[in-house]
Design a protein around this motif. Structure first.
Motif, PDB file in Angstrom:
ATOM      1  N   THR A  70     -69.268   9.931  30.966  1.00 36.65           N
ATOM      2  CA  THR A  70     -70.154   9.654  32.093  1.00 36.65           C
ATOM      3  C   THR A  70     -71.591   9.865  31.635  1.00 36.65           C
ATOM      4  N   LYS A 114     -75.973   5.113  36.516  1.00 37.00           N
ATOM      5  CA  LYS A 114     -74.779   5.892  36.192  1.00 37.00           C
ATOM      6  C   LYS A 114     -73.718   4.978  35.600  1.00 37.00           C
ATOM      7  N   TYR A 115     -73.178   5.406  34.443  1.00 38.92           N
ATOM      8  CA  TYR A 115     -72.089   4.663  33.803  1.00 38.92           C
ATOM      9  C   TYR A 115     -71.006   5.630  33.364  1.00 38.92           C
ATOM     10  N   ASN A 135     -73.746   0.469  39.666  1.00 32.84           N
ATOM     11  CA  ASN A 135     -74.213   1.536  38.778  1.00 32.84           C
ATOM     12  C   ASN A 135     -75.699   1.845  38.903  1.00 32.84           C
TER      13      ASN A 135
END
Length: 903
Positions: free
Chosen positions: A171, A902-903, A860
């Motif tokens: 993450t 966010k990935y 994302n």
């Protein structure tokens, strides 16, 4: 926004919540720990916080970050103001700070369950930890034996993110925010990156997380003030029987602070029963700013003209200085003045150049062992907090000015110096001393604790809990304040005549709207004061280098604490869904201290100088802190609680300083001499706490609750004077003592509701609100505050908000309001009304409106715009009478934009 209308809106939302139908799925148990939930949205965060409140054994309110690095507010303290019963203040740097819980500021702060503090203090400066690092906050308003002791008001536990909070795999998240201050007219920023990974390792798994953030906050906060009300019969001629301000002026705090932060955590689940973990945190706070004063010494002038009296008149005993006197002083019939012109006045400017630095280090680790019936956690931690503050002050003046004053101009004073002389850099003279206020502190603590819980197969007793904790804390403090006077005649040397650089006098970075029609003034250069202090000391006839620490202010403290507790959790089933459960326990705490300081006998040395004598004291104490609670769950949606707990708060190391400053003994032992200092024999402050609640939970995320509380505090620390015999001589010693007592009671209402029953598109709407009534009273016999409310406590405060989350849009608007309160006590000297034993600086009610609107550009990427204090709420205070204002402080408005990836 009208605060009455807002309160009605909030109450309506709560009434709707109470009337809404419950859903069957609420009968299922909900998670007890919000940090075990992967929270990804505004509603999810509120739902997680609700579940913590619902399933806790105690009275707890929580805040959960709606996404990585995203508390629902710009700071920890700002987020806390949304919780019922929590009140805050706006600080000099236009940031929310100093939370108090139910009227008390003696709060124990923990980070992931470990005690954390700032410098040698007991409390924690929330500005030292950026909000970007926080995953959630729990506010414990009631207590139990397994919580660390030290907070009379309660416990605030801040939680950092951990790798096992996220799903397996990698993450990566990043966030950045820029915001612009309307008053400061500068753009600030914050940003952070979090990387977390979880992977299989043998029969278990491992996780590693690193989080880094940095922020810079630029600020400016203008303040305009009237000084103490004073009878003009004792000042310059021309305003008979009027009360006018002793002086007028203003300040601007202008500068910036930065916050570097990095934390890391490693978790290893060796087997499903055994986990080890290690984590660490570094966070820093750096601030460089100047407090720039502009000031007129009105009563030092030679005459008053154009004086206009108002209709607010009274009679009072007035002493020879023109202030409120004793019953033996003459009575004067006075009216509060509306406006006046003061002639022959010295007009001054001053620069207080300041640098502040705090470094916090936390390192911890431990082992968790869980079986079907036994749960053990061993945790070890180390914390170090280093703090330093440096202030250099130079005052300058101009003579023979004329100043027009309006005492009350719509809640504040207005000042106009004729000809605006301070806007010209020529003609200034040095005034007063070169003042240096320096201090530094260093405190560290080792702590070890073991908590255990054993499940018991019994009809009543369901758990047995026991634990021990040991902590070893040491702290040191060094300080000095003062400086040399300017050589030569007082206020007689031109600044331009002593060879200082041409930019020593600079234009003030900001102005004050209510002084000289908002024009800037000239004042000493803050950078020169900080960077060229030795040159200034030479100018004032002092040697190079900082002055030596003041031995009477210095101290070293060592404190070792042992604590042990036992606690049982019981449960009685009453049919299929109803039950009664709760906790009964006791925590026993033993503390030993060694305190080292220095006493001073003024003029006691053989050469006539001061005699300094090292002093060391060893003290110890033991306290038993019982607790008991009961919860009646009538249905899966409706429950009631009652809690009792005894709590404690230890005295600060500064109050425990054993050093005394004594007058030199004379030849007659029967003469009473004077002295002052700390008191190593202080006991801990104690409180008996009672709480009752009724809570109703419905829908997926909604609830309404009402709570009542009562606090009875004793052994509060206050300054007191006593006669003591030291080396055969009688001294009247003024020092802190356990003489204070007070009572608090109040009601809190809170709730949130999401309107799922509305048509498509509108079903993303929600509402939330809190309301608190806090009734406090000081009960210390003979205290100037006896019978009055606790200082800094509003009787009423509320929060009302509207929410929306649908179609990738997340929006929130929240209004927070608190009623007026007594901030400080001036004592009997202030003359704003008839004879009285005390006069307060009273702060008017105030509200703030904040909003944020976010949009998920992709699954994302989220962009957000927000505003803080967009209604321009300001701080207004007055000297016990609204007709005689004291301060107006302009709280900044901020508008910002942020992006989260966010990935």
């Amino acid at each position: 926004m009208n605060h009455i209308a807002t309160l009605i809106l909030s109450s309506s939302a709560l009434a709707l919540a109470a009337a809404a139908p419950a859903h069957a799925q609420d009968a299922a148990p909900l998670p007890a720990d919000a940090n075990d939930i992967i929270v990804t949205g505004q509603r999810a965060s509120l739902e997680a916080a609700r579940n913590v409140k619902r399933n806790s054994d105690l009275v707890v309110d929580s805040i959960v970050a709606e996404d990585i690095g995203k508390l629902p507010d710009t700071s920890v303290a700002s987020a806390l103001q949304r919780i019922a019963g929590v009140q805050v203040q706006n600080g000099f740097n236009n940031e929310i700070q100093n939370p108090i819980i139910r009227g008390i500021g003696d709060i124990l702060t923990t980070l992931d369950g470990r005690e954390i503090f700032t410098g040698v203090g007991r409390g924690f400066s929330f500005q030292d930890l950026p909000a970007e690092a926080i995953g959630g906050i729990d506010v414990y308003k009631s207590n139990s034996a397994n919580l660390i002791e030290g907070g009379v008001a309660g416990v605030i536990d801040m939680k950092l993110q951990k790798p096992f909070n996220f799903s397996k795999g990698l993450t990566v998240a990043a966030n950045g925010r820029v915001y612009h201050g309307d008053v400061s007219d500068k753009t600030s920023y914050t940003g952070g990156v979090l990387v977390s990974n979880r992977w299989d390792a043998g029969d278990g798994e491992m996780g590693l997380l690193v989080d880094v953030s940095y922020g810079r906050n630029n600020f400016s906060r203008p303040v305009s003030f009237n000084c103490d009300p004073r009878s003009a019969n004792h000042g310059p001629p021309g305003a008979t029987d009027m009360v006018l301000p002793t002086c007028v002026g203003g300040t601007t705090d202008t500068g910036h602070n930065t916050r570097p932060q990095v934390n890391a955590a490693f978790q290893w689940e060796i087997t499903p029963e055994l986990q080890v973990y290690v984590d660490g945190l570094y966070t820093g706070y750096r601030s460089k700013f100047a407090t720039n004063f502009i000031f007129a010494d009105l009563f030092a002038g030679n005459s008053i003209t154009n004086a206009v009296a108002g209709s607010d008149c009274f009679s009072a005993h007035v002493n020879g200085a023109g202030f409120n006197g004793s019953s033996t002083d003459p009575v004067e019939n006075l009216c509060l003045g509306q406006s006046a012109t003061f002639n022959g006045v010295d007009e001054l400017t001053s620069t207080q150049a300041k640098k502040q630095r705090t470094d916090q280090y936390v390192l911890g680790g431990g082992v968790k062992w869980d079986t079907d019936t036994a749960h053990l956690v061993f945790d070890a931690s180390y914390i170090q907090s280093k703090n330093s503050n440096r202030t250099i002050i130079v005052d300058v003046a101009k003579h023979n000015g004329t100043v027009n004053v309006i005492v009350d101009d719509n809640g504040h004073g207005t000042t106009v110096m004729e000809g605006d002389p301070l806007s010209n850099p020529d003609g200034f003279v040095f005034a007063n001393t070169l003042f240096q206020d320096l201090n530094k502190s260093n405190s560290r603590q080792y702590a070890f604790k073991l908590d255990s819980t054993f499940d018991i197969d019994s009809d009543v007793l369901r758990e047995f809990q026991a634990g021990v904790r040991y902590s070893d804390r040491k702290g040191s403090f060094r300080a000095v304040a003062g400086g040399p006077p300017f050589p030569g005649p007082d206020r007689g040397t031109l600044v331009s005549s002593v060879g200082l650089p041409s930019d020593f006098m600079v234009r003030s970075p900001d102005s004050i709207p209510y002084i000289n029609n908002g024009s800037h003034w000239y004042t000493p250069n803050a950078d020169y004061l900080l960077n060229n202090t030795d040159e200034l000391r030479a100018l004032y006839g002092a040697p190079a280098g900082d002055p030596a620490w003041d031995p009477t202010r210095n101290y070293d403290a060592s404190e070792k604490t042992w604590a042990a507790y036992v606690q049982g959790k019981y449960q009685i089933d009453l049919g299929d869904t109803a039950l009664i459960d709760g906790l009964v326990g006791v925590r026993v705490v033993s503390t030993r201290r060694t305190l080292d300081g220095t006493s001073r006998v003024i003029g006691g040395a053989p050469d006539g100088g001061d005699l300094f004598v090292p002093v060391s004291r060893d003290t110890s104490d033991v306290y038993a802190l019982p607790n008991a609670s009961i919860r009646f769950r009538a249905t899966p949606q409706l429950q009631f609680r009652a809690n009792y707990a005894k709590t404690m708060a230890r005295p600060t190391f500064g109050d425990l300083n054993p050093g005394l400053s004594l007058a030199a003994p004379g030849g007659n032992p029967n003469v009473t001499l004077a002295g002052s200092g700390g008191n190593p024999d202080l006991k801990a402050q104690l409180s008996d706490n009672f709480d009752v609640t009724a809570e109703y939970y419905f829908g997926r995320s909604s609830y309404v609750s009402i709570a009542g509380y009562y606090r009875k505090l004793k052994d509060r620390v206050a300054s007191s004077t006593s006669i003591q015999t030291i080396d055969g001589y009688r001294y009247e010693i003024t020092q802190p003592r356990n003489v204070g007592s007070s009572k608090l009671k109040g009601v809190e209402v809170a709730g949130q509701m999401f309107f799922d029953f509305l048509p498509e598109g509108f079903d993303g709407l929600g509402a939330m609100g809190t309301f608190t009534l806090a009734d406090s009273k000081v009960t210390t016999p003979g205290d100037l505050l006896e019978g009055e409310r606790l200082l800094g406590v509003s009787k009423y405060n509320y929060t009302a908000g509207a929410l929306y989350e649908k179609y990738g849009v997340t929006a929130r608007v929240v209004y927070t309001w608190r009623s007026g309160y007594n901030e400080t006590l001036f004592g009997a000297g202030t003359l704003a009304g008839p004879d009285t034993t005390s006069q307060f600086n009273k702060v008017k009610s105030n509200g703030r409106l904040d909003f944020s609107i976010g949009y998920d550009v992709t699954p994302n990427i989220t962009v957000t715009v927000d505003g803080v204090n967009v209604t321009g709420g300001k701080y207004y205070s007055y000297f016990d009478n609204p007709a005689f204002p004291h301060d107006i402080r302009i709280d900044d408005k901020f508008y910002g934009a942020s992006i989260r990836v966010k990935y």
